[in-house]
Motif scaffolding. Structure first.
Motif, PDB file in Angstrom:
ATOM      1  N   GLY A   1      13.498   5.463  -3.240  1.00  0.00           N
ATOM      2  CA  GLY A   1      13.860   5.309  -4.643  1.00  0.00           C
ATOM      3  C   GLY A   1      13.684   6.602  -5.414  1.00  0.00           C
ATOM      4  O   GLY A   1      12.873   7.447  -5.060  1.00  0.00           O
ATOM      5  N   SER A   2      14.452   6.759  -6.489  1.00  0.00           N
ATOM      6  CA  SER A   2      14.371   7.981  -7.287  1.00  0.00           C
ATOM      7  C   SER A   2      13.142   7.993  -8.194  1.00  0.00           C
ATOM      8  O   SER A   2      12.666   9.047  -8.584  1.00  0.00           O
ATOM      9  CB  SER A   2      15.638   8.154  -8.125  1.00  0.00           C
ATOM     10  OG  SER A   2      15.799   7.034  -8.987  1.00  0.00           O
ATOM     11  N   GLY A   3      12.625   6.826  -8.517  1.00  0.00           N
ATOM     12  CA  GLY A   3      11.446   6.746  -9.369  1.00  0.00           C
ATOM     13  C   GLY A   3      10.161   6.858  -8.578  1.00  0.00           C
ATOM     14  O   GLY A   3      10.174   7.060  -7.363  1.00  0.00           O
ATOM     15  N   PRO A   4       9.049   6.736  -9.271  1.00  0.00           N
ATOM     16  CA  PRO A   4       7.753   6.819  -8.585  1.00  0.00           C
ATOM     17  C   PRO A   4       7.538   5.643  -7.636  1.00  0.00           C
ATOM     18  O   PRO A   4       8.043   4.551  -7.853  1.00  0.00           O
ATOM     19  CB  PRO A   4       6.735   6.803  -9.725  1.00  0.00           C
ATOM     20  CG  PRO A   4       7.468   6.216 -10.885  1.00  0.00           C
ATOM     21  CD  PRO A   4       8.918   6.530 -10.695  1.00  0.00           C
ATOM     22  N   VAL A   5       6.792   5.907  -6.581  1.00  0.00           N
ATOM     23  CA  VAL A   5       6.435   4.874  -5.619  1.00  0.00           C
ATOM     24  C   VAL A   5       5.387   3.976  -6.253  1.00  0.00           C
ATOM     25  O   VAL A   5       4.450   4.467  -6.897  1.00  0.00           O
ATOM     26  CB  VAL A   5       5.862   5.502  -4.329  1.00  0.00           C
ATOM     27  CG1 VAL A   5       5.480   4.426  -3.335  1.00  0.00           C
ATOM     28  CG2 VAL A   5       6.844   6.465  -3.720  1.00  0.00           C
TER      29      VAL A   5
ATOM     30  N   GLN B   1      13.860   3.291   6.305  1.00  0.00           N
ATOM     31  CA  GLN B   1      13.868   3.718   4.911  1.00  0.00           C
ATOM     32  C   GLN B   1      14.169   2.541   4.012  1.00  0.00           C
ATOM     33  O   GLN B   1      14.992   1.682   4.370  1.00  0.00           O
ATOM     34  CB  GLN B   1      14.903   4.820   4.694  1.00  0.00           C
ATOM     35  CG  GLN B   1      14.613   6.056   5.506  1.00  0.00           C
ATOM     36  CD  GLN B   1      15.702   7.102   5.403  1.00  0.00           C
ATOM     37  OE1 GLN B   1      16.834   6.833   5.032  1.00  0.00           O
ATOM     38  NE2 GLN B   1      15.336   8.341   5.734  1.00  0.00           N
ATOM     39  N   LEU B   2      13.499   2.502   2.865  1.00  0.00           N
ATOM     40  CA  LEU B   2      13.700   1.437   1.881  1.00  0.00           C
ATOM     41  C   LEU B   2      14.366   2.026   0.637  1.00  0.00           C
ATOM     42  O   LEU B   2      13.825   2.956   0.027  1.00  0.00           O
ATOM     43  CB  LEU B   2      12.367   0.806   1.487  1.00  0.00           C
ATOM     44  CG  LEU B   2      11.507   0.230   2.613  1.00  0.00           C
ATOM     45  CD1 LEU B   2      10.211  -0.349   2.039  1.00  0.00           C
ATOM     46  CD2 LEU B   2      12.272  -0.833   3.390  1.00  0.00           C
ATOM     47  N   TYR B   3      15.527   1.493   0.284  1.00  0.00           N
ATOM     48  CA  TYR B   3      16.248   1.916  -0.915  1.00  0.00           C
ATOM     49  C   TYR B   3      16.199   0.779  -1.925  1.00  0.00           C
ATOM     50  O   TYR B   3      16.862  -0.248  -1.744  1.00  0.00           O
ATOM     51  CB  TYR B   3      17.712   2.241  -0.573  1.00  0.00           C
ATOM     52  CG  TYR B   3      17.881   3.523   0.184  1.00  0.00           C
ATOM     53  CD1 TYR B   3      18.203   4.697  -0.480  1.00  0.00           C
ATOM     54  CD2 TYR B   3      17.738   3.568   1.573  1.00  0.00           C
ATOM     55  CE1 TYR B   3      18.365   5.884   0.209  1.00  0.00           C
ATOM     56  CE2 TYR B   3      17.910   4.753   2.264  1.00  0.00           C
ATOM     57  CZ  TYR B   3      18.215   5.909   1.583  1.00  0.00           C
ATOM     58  OH  TYR B   3      18.369   7.081   2.273  1.00  0.00           O
ATOM     59  N   PRO B   4      15.420   0.931  -3.001  1.00  0.00           N
ATOM     60  CA  PRO B   4      15.312  -0.147  -3.982  1.00  0.00           C
ATOM     61  C   PRO B   4      16.575  -0.267  -4.833  1.00  0.00           C
ATOM     62  O   PRO B   4      17.288   0.715  -5.049  1.00  0.00           O
ATOM     63  CB  PRO B   4      14.116   0.295  -4.840  1.00  0.00           C
ATOM     64  CG  PRO B   4      14.100   1.768  -4.724  1.00  0.00           C
ATOM     65  CD  PRO B   4      14.599   2.085  -3.340  1.00  0.00           C
TER      66      PRO B   4
ATOM     67  N   GLN C   1       0.840  -1.198   0.000  1.00  0.00           N
ATOM     68  CA  GLN C   1       0.000   0.000   0.000  1.00  0.00           C
ATOM     69  C   GLN C   1       0.874   1.247   0.000  1.00  0.00           C
ATOM     70  O   GLN C   1       1.912   1.294   0.664  1.00  0.00           O
ATOM     71  CB  GLN C   1      -0.881  -0.011   1.255  1.00  0.00           C
ATOM     72  CG  GLN C   1      -1.801   1.162   1.392  1.00  0.00           C
ATOM     73  CD  GLN C   1      -2.623   1.072   2.678  1.00  0.00           C
ATOM     74  OE1 GLN C   1      -2.492   0.137   3.457  1.00  0.00           O
ATOM     75  NE2 GLN C   1      -3.459   2.058   2.891  1.00  0.00           N
ATOM     76  N   ILE C   2       0.444   2.252  -0.740  1.00  0.00           N
ATOM     77  CA  ILE C   2       1.076   3.571  -0.681  1.00  0.00           C
ATOM     78  C   ILE C   2       0.224   4.401   0.265  1.00  0.00           C
ATOM     79  O   ILE C   2      -0.944   4.679  -0.009  1.00  0.00           O
ATOM     80  CB  ILE C   2       1.147   4.217  -2.067  1.00  0.00           C
ATOM     81  CG1 ILE C   2       1.959   3.327  -3.007  1.00  0.00           C
ATOM     82  CG2 ILE C   2       1.743   5.614  -1.972  1.00  0.00           C
ATOM     83  CD1 ILE C   2       1.849   3.706  -4.465  1.00  0.00           C
ATOM     84  N   CYS C   3       0.799   4.782   1.389  1.00  0.00           N
ATOM     85  CA  CYS C   3       0.035   5.497   2.420  1.00  0.00           C
ATOM     86  C   CYS C   3       0.072   7.007   2.231  1.00  0.00           C
ATOM     87  O   CYS C   3      -0.880   7.690   2.596  1.00  0.00           O
ATOM     88  CB  CYS C   3       0.569   5.122   3.796  1.00  0.00           C
ATOM     89  SG  CYS C   3       0.528   3.347   4.103  1.00  0.00           S
ATOM     90  N   SER C   4       1.168   7.519   1.691  1.00  0.00           N
ATOM     91  CA  SER C   4       1.298   8.954   1.447  1.00  0.00           C
ATOM     92  C   SER C   4       2.235   9.164   0.264  1.00  0.00           C
ATOM     93  O   SER C   4       3.427   8.881   0.371  1.00  0.00           O
ATOM     94  CB  SER C   4       1.846   9.678   2.673  1.00  0.00           C
ATOM     95  OG  SER C   4       2.191  11.010   2.347  1.00  0.00           O
ATOM     96  N   LEU C   5       1.686   9.666  -0.840  1.00  0.00           N
ATOM     97  CA  LEU C   5       2.525   9.963  -2.000  1.00  0.00           C
ATOM     98  C   LEU C   5       3.487  11.100  -1.710  1.00  0.00           C
ATOM     99  O   LEU C   5       4.662  11.042  -2.084  1.00  0.00           O
ATOM    100  CB  LEU C   5       1.659  10.315  -3.214  1.00  0.00           C
ATOM    101  CG  LEU C   5       1.170   9.153  -4.056  1.00  0.00           C
ATOM    102  CD1 LEU C   5       0.236   9.644  -5.154  1.00  0.00           C
ATOM    103  CD2 LEU C   5       2.331   8.374  -4.648  1.00  0.00           C
ATOM    104  N   ASP C   6       3.017  12.143  -1.036  1.00  0.00           N
ATOM    105  CA  ASP C   6       3.861  13.300  -0.757  1.00  0.00           C
ATOM    106  C   ASP C   6       5.057  12.942   0.123  1.00  0.00           C
ATOM    107  O   ASP C   6       6.178  13.369  -0.130  1.00  0.00           O
ATOM    108  CB  ASP C   6       3.053  14.415  -0.087  1.00  0.00           C
ATOM    109  CG  ASP C   6       2.019  15.028  -1.020  1.00  0.00           C
ATOM    110  OD1 ASP C   6       2.185  14.908  -2.254  1.00  0.00           O
ATOM    111  OD2 ASP C   6       1.044  15.611  -0.514  1.00  0.00           O
ATOM    112  N   ASP C   7       4.814  12.163   1.174  1.00  0.00           N
ATOM    113  CA  ASP C   7       5.886  11.778   2.093  1.00  0.00           C
ATOM    114  C   ASP C   7       6.552  10.464   1.699  1.00  0.00           C
ATOM    115  O   ASP C   7       7.486  10.023   2.361  1.00  0.00           O
ATOM    116  CB  ASP C   7       5.348  11.660   3.520  1.00  0.00           C
ATOM    117  CG  ASP C   7       4.894  13.000   4.067  1.00  0.00           C
ATOM    118  OD1 ASP C   7       5.498  14.031   3.695  1.00  0.00           O
ATOM    119  OD2 ASP C   7       3.933  13.020   4.861  1.00  0.00           O
ATOM    120  N   ARG C   8       6.028   9.807   0.651  1.00  0.00           N
ATOM    121  CA  ARG C   8       6.561   8.547   0.132  1.00  0.00           C
ATOM    122  C   ARG C   8       6.548   7.439   1.200  1.00  0.00           C
ATOM    123  O   ARG C   8       7.483   6.659   1.319  1.00  0.00           O
ATOM    124  CB  ARG C   8       7.953   8.765  -0.450  1.00  0.00           C
ATOM    125  CG  ARG C   8       7.944   9.787  -1.585  1.00  0.00           C
ATOM    126  CD  ARG C   8       9.293  10.114  -2.124  1.00  0.00           C
ATOM    127  NE  ARG C   8       9.955   9.030  -2.802  1.00  0.00           N
ATOM    128  CZ  ARG C   8       9.774   8.696  -4.088  1.00  0.00           C
ATOM    129  NH1 ARG C   8       8.918   9.350  -4.818  1.00  0.00           N
ATOM    130  NH2 ARG C   8      10.454   7.700  -4.607  1.00  0.00           N
TER     131      ARG C   8
END
Length: 128
Positions: free
Chosen positions: A31-35, A122-125, A7-14
């Motif tokens: 990640g640098s790309g979209p969530v 934090q998650l770094y893909p 689930q994406i809980c907050s797009l703004d805060d990622r």
């Protein structure tokens, strides 16, 4: 570590909600790309110093949300920092976390399982 972003809980805060082999929790997507929702390989980071921890007798690695605010992490101490280095290697499942530990409590012991609470992970893909 392989995680499933459910689930994406907050797009703004990622902020995402994820599950993995050792549990589930909320985390900040770095990640640098979209969530997005789906399966990813990530490196988990703890962005803050851990001031308090306790020995965990269960000897089971885990990650979980506590009180809908904090994240509880339980893992095995595999290496201590040398010469005053506060960074400790903690095994979480098959991965190693580098955790900055305050030197305010008793010394940590290699192969001991510890639990600690943090306000964020934090998650770094990365690509395999």
């Amino acid at each position: 570590m392989r995680v499933d972003v459910a689930q994406i809980c907050s797009l703004d805060d990622r902020i995402v909600y994820f599950t993995c082999a050792v549990g589930s929790s909320f985390a900040r997507w770095m990640g640098s790309g979209p969530v997005g929702v789906g399966q990813f390989h990530v490196e988990i980071e703890i962005p803050e110093e851990v001031a308090e921890w306790s020995v965990d007798a269960s000897r089971q690695a885990s990650v979980s949300t506590v009180d809908e605010v904090d994240v509880l992490v339980t893992g095995e101490v595999v290496r201590l920092g040398e010469d005053g280095d506060p960074v400790v290697e903690v095994r979480l499942g098959t991965d190693i976390l580098l955790v900055e530990m305050a030197r305010t409590q008793r010394e940590l012991v290699v192969n001991e399982f510890i639990s600690f609470r943090v306000t964020e992970i934090q998650l770094y893909p990365y690509e395999v």
